[in-house]
Design a protein around this motif. Structure first.
Motif, PDB file in Angstrom:
ATOM      1  N   ASP A  28       0.824  -1.217   0.000  1.00 31.74           N
ATOM      2  CA  ASP A  28       0.000   0.000   0.000  1.00 31.74           C
ATOM      3  C   ASP A  28       0.858   1.268   0.000  1.00 31.74           C
ATOM      4  N   ALA A  29       2.134   1.134   0.349  1.00 38.51           N
ATOM      5  CA  ALA A  29       3.068   2.261   0.227  1.00 38.51           C
ATOM      6  C   ALA A  29       3.933   2.114  -1.026  1.00 38.51           C
ATOM      7  N   TRP A  30       4.435   0.899  -1.272  1.00 39.27           N
ATOM      8  CA  TRP A  30       5.369   0.700  -2.389  1.00 39.27           C
ATOM      9  C   TRP A  30       4.732   0.884  -3.767  1.00 39.27           C
ATOM     10  N   GLN A  31       3.520   0.346  -3.949  1.00 40.46           N
ATOM     11  CA  GLN A  31       2.923   0.442  -5.287  1.00 40.46           C
ATOM     12  C   GLN A  31       2.601   1.883  -5.695  1.00 40.46           C
ATOM     13  N   PRO A  32       1.931   2.668  -4.836  1.00 39.41           N
ATOM     14  CA  PRO A  32       1.693   4.065  -5.210  1.00 39.41           C
ATOM     15  C   PRO A  32       3.002   4.833  -5.427  1.00 39.41           C
ATOM     16  N   ALA A  33       4.020   4.498  -4.644  1.00 36.99           N
ATOM     17  CA  ALA A  33       5.322   5.158  -4.787  1.00 36.99           C
ATOM     18  C   ALA A  33       5.907   4.875  -6.164  1.00 36.99           C
ATOM     19  N   ALA A  34       5.852   3.602  -6.576  1.00 32.32           N
ATOM     20  CA  ALA A  34       6.398   3.216  -7.882  1.00 32.32           C
ATOM     21  C   ALA A  34       5.610   3.876  -9.011  1.00 32.32           C
ATOM     22  N   GLY A  45      -7.629   1.435  12.229  1.00 30.71           N
ATOM     23  CA  GLY A  45      -7.149   2.551  13.028  1.00 30.71           C
ATOM     24  C   GLY A  45      -5.647   2.550  13.253  1.00 30.71           C
ATOM     25  N   HIS A  46      -4.965   1.517  12.741  1.00 29.55           N
ATOM     26  CA  HIS A  46      -3.520   1.415  12.942  1.00 29.55           C
ATOM     27  C   HIS A  46      -2.797   1.364  11.602  1.00 29.55           C
ATOM     28  N   ILE A  47      -1.695   2.077  11.510  1.00 33.31           N
ATOM     29  CA  ILE A  47      -0.884   2.044  10.289  1.00 33.31           C
ATOM     30  C   ILE A  47      -0.163   0.706  10.207  1.00 33.31           C
ATOM     31  N   ASP A  48      -0.113   0.139   9.007  1.00 30.27           N
ATOM     32  CA  ASP A  48       0.623  -1.104   8.816  1.00 30.27           C
ATOM     33  C   ASP A  48       2.120  -0.839   8.985  1.00 30.27           C
ATOM     34  N   PRO A  49       2.807  -1.636   9.826  1.00 35.32           N
ATOM     35  CA  PRO A  49       4.231  -1.379  10.067  1.00 35.32           C
ATOM     36  C   PRO A  49       5.084  -1.528   8.805  1.00 35.32           C
ATOM     37  N   GLY A  50       4.709  -2.465   7.934  1.00 36.60           N
ATOM     38  CA  GLY A  50       5.465  -2.649   6.690  1.00 36.60           C
ATOM     39  C   GLY A  50       5.346  -1.446   5.772  1.00 36.60           C
ATOM     40  N   ALA A  51       4.166  -0.842   5.757  1.00 41.12           N
ATOM     41  CA  ALA A  51       3.967   0.372   4.948  1.00 41.12           C
ATOM     42  C   ALA A  51       4.743   1.534   5.570  1.00 41.12           C
ATOM     43  N   ALA A  52       4.759   1.575   6.907  1.00 39.20           N
ATOM     44  CA  ALA A  52       5.498   2.643   7.610  1.00 39.20           C
ATOM     45  C   ALA A  52       6.997   2.533   7.329  1.00 39.20           C
ATOM     46  N   SER A  53       7.529   1.306   7.350  1.00 42.32           N
ATOM     47  CA  SER A  53       8.971   1.149   7.096  1.00 42.32           C
ATOM     48  C   SER A  53       9.299   1.420   5.629  1.00 42.32           C
TER      49      SER A  53
END
Length: 211
Positions: free
Chosen positions: A134-140, A190-198
């Motif tokens: 959810d962080a890596w794909q939009p970033a790419a 209600g919690h951010i995924d730690p993998g997305a945060a890293s």
């Protein structure tokens, strides 16, 4: 701007430092919906990469060899879920720049796309499942769009970071579908995924070191 093995080593050193500094927060995030070790695993992995790259002769090392070394050392250090994900990412990135001694902006963009795709393929995750994808794909996607629009590498990575931050923030409103946190069901809301945060921490360090 051209990037060589020495630049990539500096990038990995920057990531290792940033993850080490963020370790406590990542473990805290993981403690809520996982087993509280995500920060430790990521710090171990990037610490191992840092140590492995330190022994390379950068003058004779091509980016592909450096990335494959990073993949192997990360995997050896981290058996947990993030190990195979990042190892696959680095191996894919290595393939994407095979045979190149230095990387132009477009080459680094290809490397960045390969990183994200490697994580996605290995994790078999889709957008919206509350994972690092959810962080890596939009970033790419943001980096690819910026590159296609003729933006510099620095601008592309800036766009990637902003997209990753939005993506990580959006995981708060998702119910985990993968991994250990999926057992929590709605309690993962209600919690951010730690993998997305890293992922955001990694991309921020890449941007800072290459800008």
């Amino acid at each position: 701007m051209t990037i060589d093995a020495a630049d990539l080593k500096r990038m990995f050193d920057a990531i290792a430092g940033a993850i080490e500094a963020d370790k406590g927060r990542l473990c805290q995030l993981d403690g809520v919906i996982g087993d509280a070790d995500h920060g430790i695993a990521m710090a171990l992995g990037f610490g191992a990469v840092h140590d492995a790259l330190a022994s390379l002769d950068l003058a004779t090392t091509e980016p592909t060899a450096l990335l494959n070394t990073a993949a192997k050392s990360f995997l050896n250090a981290v058996g947990a879920s993030s190990g195979p994900l990042y190892a696959t990412a680095f191996m894919r990135a290595a393939s994407a720049v095979k045979g190149k001694a230095t990387l132009a902006d477009a080459d680094f963009n290809a490397l960045f796309q390969a990183l994200a795709q490697g994580i996605k393929d290995r994790g078999k995750a889709e957008l919206g499942e509350k994972t690092m994808i959810d962080a890596w794909q939009p970033a790419a996607e943001a980096a690819a769009a910026a590159n296609a629009a003729g933006k510099t590498l620095s601008e592309s990575l800036e766009a990637a970071l902003a997209a990753a931050e939005r993506g990580a923030e959006a995981t708060k409103d998702m119910i985990a579908q993968k991994g250990r946190s999926s057992r929590l069901g709605e309690r993962s809301l209600g919690h951010i995924d730690p993998g997305a945060a890293s992922a955001v921490t990694v991309i921020a360090a890449m941007k800072k070191s290459l800008a």
